[in-house]
Design an enzyme around this catalytic site. Structure first.
Site, PDB file in Angstrom:
ATOM      1  N   PHE A  95       0.867  -1.182   0.000  1.00  0.00           N
ATOM      2  CA  PHE A  95       0.000   0.000   0.000  1.00  0.00           C
ATOM      3  C   PHE A  95       0.897   1.224   0.000  1.00  0.00           C
ATOM      4  O   PHE A  95       1.560   1.529   0.989  1.00  0.00           O
ATOM      5  CB  PHE A  95      -0.934   0.050   1.200  1.00  0.00           C
ATOM      6  CG  PHE A  95      -1.837   1.265   1.148  1.00  0.00           C
ATOM      7  CD1 PHE A  95      -2.976   1.249   0.366  1.00  0.00           C
ATOM      8  CD2 PHE A  95      -1.521   2.424   1.836  1.00  0.00           C
ATOM      9  CE1 PHE A  95      -3.797   2.372   0.272  1.00  0.00           C
ATOM     10  CE2 PHE A  95      -2.331   3.552   1.753  1.00  0.00           C
ATOM     11  CZ  PHE A  95      -3.472   3.515   0.971  1.00  0.00           C
ATOM     12  N   ASP A 146       9.696   2.853   1.636  1.00  0.00           N
ATOM     13  CA  ASP A 146       8.509   3.633   1.987  1.00  0.00           C
ATOM     14  C   ASP A 146       8.307   3.504   3.496  1.00  0.00           C
ATOM     15  O   ASP A 146       7.730   2.538   3.980  1.00  0.00           O
ATOM     16  CB  ASP A 146       7.293   3.099   1.219  1.00  0.00           C
ATOM     17  CG  ASP A 146       6.018   3.859   1.554  1.00  0.00           C
ATOM     18  OD1 ASP A 146       6.003   4.615   2.549  1.00  0.00           O
ATOM     19  OD2 ASP A 146       5.012   3.670   0.833  1.00  0.00           O
ATOM     20  N   LYS A 158       3.201  11.241   6.855  1.00  0.00           N
ATOM     21  CA  LYS A 158       2.408  11.050   8.065  1.00  0.00           C
ATOM     22  C   LYS A 158       3.008  11.727   9.294  1.00  0.00           C
ATOM     23  O   LYS A 158       2.787  12.898   9.515  1.00  0.00           O
ATOM     24  CB  LYS A 158       2.143   9.563   8.291  1.00  0.00           C
ATOM     25  CG  LYS A 158       1.262   8.956   7.190  1.00  0.00           C
ATOM     26  CD  LYS A 158       0.674   7.639   7.586  1.00  0.00           C
ATOM     27  CE  LYS A 158      -0.117   7.002   6.447  1.00  0.00           C
ATOM     28  NZ  LYS A 158      -1.309   7.763   6.050  1.00  0.00           N
TER      29      LYS A 158
END
Length: 401
Positions: free
Chosen positions: A141, A226, A255
Site C-alpha cells: 500500500f 517507503d 504522516k
C-alpha cells in the site's frame, strides 16, 4: 436524531462514500485520547495510521505551528523562505542523507520517488528511454493515485480506474528469490514498505531487507524504502529498516513528519540521486511551505532525543506480551508487528475485523480493521502504560464475550 447521527447523516448525504468510518464523530482530542460531540472519551489505538505518533495536540508541535502562523505560512517555491534550509538540512541529517525533496501527502512522496528513480535510471544508470522498471511487492500500500494503484494488488484500489501505468513488476513480499529473478538490467528501483501496514502489519522474514539491500547494490538498482507508516519512531527505531541494519538509497516519508498537525512528506536521498532534478521538472505549490517546515523541524528535534523511539520499543514489548497472551486463547489466528504497532487476525468465529472494531468503539477504544479479519493497533507513542494495558483488556473483553 442525536448530534452524532445528524452529523453522520449530513456527511453521508454530501460527501463521496470513499471511506467507511466507524460511527463516531470526534470533536476534541489530547494526547492518546479523543472526545466525541456528545462528550464520550475514546482511547485512540490508530493514531491516524501513524500520522499522530506524537499524539493529539502535542504542546511543542502546537506551539511551533502557532508561532509560524503569525509570521508566514506560504510563499510557494517561487521564493526562498527562512525555514526551508533548516528543514532540509536537519531532515537529511536525521536520515544520514544529503538532499530532501519536500511534498505534502505520502502518496505525492511515493510518486516523487518513482519519478526520481526513473530519472536516475535514464540519466545515471543509462537505461534506454521509456524502458525503466520498478520492482514492488504484492500486498503493498503506497497510496491511491493512478500510477500507484497501477502496482497495487488490492482489487478495491484498482477496480474501474484503468488503464494503468506500465513499468512495474510485482513479486511476493518477503520472497528474495522472486525479487532476484525480477531485477533486470532495466530495473531502476526496488520499492518496498519495510513493514506492510495496510496489509495487516506484515513483518518480512528475518534477513529479507538486508537481502534486498545486497541485491540492489549488486545490480546497481536503487532501494527505495517507503517508511511513511513504519518510520519516525513507530517500531522502536527512527526507521524500521534499522532493525536489520539497512540503509536504503531513498527514504519516502510522510504522516508523522507533519506531527498530526498538517500534511508534510518528503523524499530523502543522496545528492547523486536527487541531484538529477533540474528546475521545472517537478514541484508542488505547498511542498516545503513555511508552516510545514516549522512543524516538521520540531518533529525532527523531538526524534533526535531518542525518547519517542525508546518509548515505542518499551511499550511495544508490553503490547506484544499482552497480545501473545490473547493469541494463546484461540480467539485470534495470528499476531504480528514490531514496536508499538500490531496486526491482530481475528478468528472468523469471533467476528470480522469490522465487527470487533465496532464492539471496541462501544467500550471506548478506537481501532480500524483491514482486509476483513485484521484489527490494527497503533496508539500514539505518548500513550500511558496503564491506558495501553486498559485498551488491550478491552480487546480481550470483546474477543472473549
Amino acid at each position: 436524531m442525536t448530534t452524532t447521527e445528524a452529523l453522520i447523516a449530513a456527511a453521508d448525504a454530501h460527501s463521496a462514500h470513499n471511506y467507511h468510518p466507524l460511527p463516531v464523530v470526534i470533536a476534541t482530542a489530547d494526547g492518546a485520547w479523543m472526545t466525541d460531540v456528545e462528550g464520550r472519551r475514546y482511547l485512540d489505538f490508530l493514531a491516524g495510521y501513524s500520522a499522530l505518533n506524537f499524539g493529539h495536540g502535542h504542546p511543542r508541535l502546537v506551539a511551533a505551528a502557532k508561532a509560524q502562523l503569525e509570521r508566514v505560512t506560504l510563499t510557494s517555491r517561487a521564493f526562498h523562505h527562512d525555514r526551508f534550509a533548516a528543514f532540509c538540512t536537519q531532515l537529511a541529517e536525521l536520515c544520514g542523507m544529503e538532499m530532501v525533496l519536500p511534498m505534502n501527502t505520502g502518496v505525492e512522496a511515493v510518486e516523487t520517488a518513482v519519478k526520481t528513480a526513473r530519472k536516475w535510471g535514464y540519466r545515471v544508470k543509462g537505461v534506454p528511454a521509456e524502458m525503466a522498471k520498478v520492482v514492488v511487492a504484492g500486498g503493498n500500500f503506497h497510496g491511491r493515485t493512478t500510477t500507484v494503484i497501477s502496482f497495487s494488488t488490492d482489487p478495491e484500489a484498482r477496480a474501474d480506474f484503468g488503464p494503468y501505468t506500465p513499468g512495474f513488476e510485482i513479486v511476493p513480499y518477503g520472497d528474495l528469490t522472486a525479487m532476484r529473478a525480477a531485477v533486470t538490467e532495466n530495473t531502476v528501483a526496488v520499492l518496498l514498505e519495510p513493514i506492510q501496514g495496510e496489509s495487516g502489519v506484515i513483518v518480512p522474514p528475518e534477513g529479507y531487507l538486508a537481502g534486498v539491500r545486497e541485491l540492489t547494490r549488486e545490480r546497481n538498482v536503487l532501494f527505495v524504502a517507503d517508511e511513511i507508516q513504519s518510520g519516525l519512531g513507530r517500531t522502536g527505531r527512527t526507521f524500521a529498516c534499522e532493525h536489520e541494519g539497512v540503509v536504503p538509497d531513498v527514504y519516502v516519508l510522510g504522516k508523522a513528519l507533519g506531527g498530526g498537525v498538517l500534511p508534510v512528506s518528503a523524499v530523502v536521498a543522496s545528492a547523486d540521486v536527487l541531484g538529477v532534478f533540474r528546475p521545472g521538472e517537478h514541484g508542488s505549490t505547498f511542498g516545503g511551505n513555511p508552516l510545514a517546515c516549522a512543524v516538521a523541524l520540531e518533529v525532527i528535534a523531538m526524534l533526535r532525543t531518542g525518547e519517542f523511539q525508546e518509548r515505542a520499543a518499551e511499550l511495544g514489548e508490553l503490547l506484544h506480551r499482552r497480545l501473545a497472551e490473547i493469541a494463546g486463547s484461540g480467539r485470534v489466528t495470528a499476531v504480528r508487528g514490531r514496536g508499538l504497532w500490531a496486526g491482530v487476525d481475528v478468528d472468523p468465529g469471533v467476528g470480522s475485523g469490522r465487527a470487533v472494531s465496532e464492539r471496541l468503539l462501544e467500550r471506548g477504544v478506537l481501532v480500524k480493521d483491514t482486509h476483513g479479519a485484521t484489527v490494527r493497533i497503533a496508539p500514539p507513542l505518548v500513550v500511558e502504560e496503564e491506558d495501553l494495558e486498559w485498551g488491550v483488556e478491552q480487546l480481550w473483553g470483546v474477543l472473549s464475550a
